[in-house]
Design an enzyme around this catalytic site. Sequence first.
Site, mmCIF file in Angstrom:
data_model
loop_
_atom_site.group_PDB
_atom_site.id
_atom_site.type_symbol
_atom_site.label_atom_id
_atom_site.label_comp_id
_atom_site.label_asym_id
_atom_site.label_seq_id
_atom_site.Cartn_x
_atom_site.Cartn_y
_atom_site.Cartn_z
ATOM 1 N N LYS A 170 0.985 -1.077 0.136
ATOM 2 C CA LYS A 170 -0.182 -0.020 0.014
ATOM 3 C C LYS A 170 0.946 1.272 0.134
ATOM 4 C CE LYS A 170 -1.696 3.131 1.980
ATOM 5 N NZ LYS A 170 -1.479 4.492 1.605
ATOM 6 N N GLU A 245 8.944 2.331 11.200
ATOM 7 C CA GLU A 245 9.872 3.280 11.079
ATOM 8 C C GLU A 245 9.346 4.642 10.896
ATOM 9 O OE1 GLU A 245 11.931 5.942 9.524
ATOM 10 O OE2 GLU A 245 12.420 4.554 7.665
ATOM 11 N N CYS A 282 13.483 11.155 7.012
ATOM 12 C CA CYS A 282 13.232 11.091 8.616
ATOM 13 C C CYS A 282 14.616 11.024 9.260
ATOM 14 C CB CYS A 282 12.544 9.642 8.603
ATOM 15 S SG CYS A 282 13.269 8.259 7.985
ATOM 16 N N GLU A 375 9.462 17.061 14.562
ATOM 17 C CA GLU A 375 9.884 17.089 13.137
ATOM 18 C C GLU A 375 9.123 17.888 12.480
ATOM 19 O OE1 GLU A 375 10.850 13.173 10.632
ATOM 20 O OE2 GLU A 375 8.896 13.372 11.391
#
Length: 472
Positions: A170, A245, A282, A375
Site C-alpha cells: 500500500k 520506522e 526521516c 519533526e
Amino acid sequence: METRDRIHIDGEWVEPHGEERLELVDPRTGEVHATVRLADATDVDRAVAGARRVADHGPAWPVAARVAALRALHDRISERADLFADTMSAEMGSPAAFARQVQVGMPLATLATTADVLEGYAFDEPLGDSTIAREPIGVVAAITPWNFPLHQALAKVGAALAAGCPVVLKPAETTPLTAYLLVEAARDAGVPAGWLQLLPGRGSVLGSALAQHPDVDMVSFTGSTAVGRSIQRDAAGTIKRVALELGGKSPSVLLDDLDDEAFARAVRTSVGFGLMNTGQTCAAWTRLVVPEERYDDAVALASETARAFVPGENLGPLASEVQWDRVAGHLARAVEEGAEVVHGDPAPARPERGFHLGPVVLGRVTPEMAIGREEVFGPVVAIQTHGGDDDAVRLANATDYGLSAGVFGADPDRAFAVARRIRSGTVHVNGINGNKLAPFGGYKQSGLGREYGRFGLEEFLEIKSIQPPPRG
C-alpha cells in the site's frame, strides 16, 4: 496525463471495487499530472486472500529462486532507472540528478544487499540438541511513505520476499505511480503470481483495514509517528507483529576538539544532510549541536552551505501544498518562540507555481522550543550550542525521537564514546556511512524493528525451536 485504473491481485491487473479517483499533483508546478482509481476495504479483502493462498497453500518458493528473482528485479529496475527517476520527480518533486542517483541508486544498493544476504543465510541452525528454524511470518502488509517512494517500498518488499512472505503493498496515496512501476518490474523479473499485491488508496481506509485484518500476519509501516501509533492500535486486536520506522529530530554533534578545517567540513556535511531531499528525510540531521564558543563560526558556515541549495535547481519543492503549509507553520512558531533567523525567509509567501520553499537556518534553538523537539520535514536546520560532552549528549537526547545522529570529533575514541551515549538507532561518526548491511531503525518514538541486511530479513521471520525427545 497518465491514468492508472487497475490494482494488482493474484498476478493480474484487475478492476478495483473502489470507485474514487484521485488526481495527483506535480509539486514542481502545482498542476495535475495523473489520475489513479483507488482501492477500498473490499479490495483489501481480495488482496489479502490472494496473499493468504500463497502463504498457506501455494507451492514453496525455493531460496535459490528467490535470490534469482531479487537479482532479476534489480536488473529490471536498473534498465528502467530513468523512467523511475522521472516518475518520482513528477510525484514528489525530486530534482532529476537526486532522483537518479539517490531515489533510484539507493534502493538498488539495498536490493542487491538483500539478495546477497539471502544467498548466504542459514534458516536452520543447531543449538545444543535442538534445531532453531527461522520461518516466514506469513502475509505482510507493507505501507510506505511518499518521500522515498521506491526505496521505502523495496526495503520492505525485497526483505519480505527474501524471507518467503507474500506482500500486500500500500504505497502513499500521493506517490502510487512508482509502485506501479515496481510491480511491473517484479512481474518481468519472475516474481510468481500472488507474491506481490498492489493497493493504491487512502491510508485512512486501507492502512486501518490492513492493520486490523485477521489474515495479515505482520504490518511494516514507514511514516509519521502519529500514524504509527494508529497502526499499532489497529493491529493490537489480532496481536500481529508491527514494524514501525517513524519520525526523527536527529542531531549532529560537533565536539570541541575539531580544528577549523574539520569543523567546517563537519558543519557542511551536517547541513547538507539536513537539507537533502528538501529536508523530507526521516533520518536528516536537522539539529546542529556545536560548542558555544564556535556558534558564530557555525552560523557563517551553515548559512554558506544553505545558500548553495537553490529552489527549482538542486533543491526540490515540498511534496504537497499541505506539507508547504505545515513547514511554514513551524517557521512562524519558531520565530515566535525566540529562534534567531540566520539564513532564509521564516515567513515565506506561497509560490505562484508549485510548492517551493528556500532553506532556512535557525540559531539559538533550545529544547523548550517546538523547533528543537518536533519533526518539521522541510528544509530547516536548527543550531543549538553545548558546553561540553555531557551537555551535548543531553541536548542530543532531548527529544522523543531517536532515529539517527552524527558525532564529529578529532579524537575517534572520544567521538565513539559520545556516540555510545546517544539514544539513537544509528549514529554516524566523522561522516556518513551508507553501509546497507547495518540495521536501520529507531529508539523511542522513532519506531520498532530494523531494516536492511540480515536484520531486515529477520524482521519477517518467526523463530521455532524444534526439540528432540529426551534421552533415556
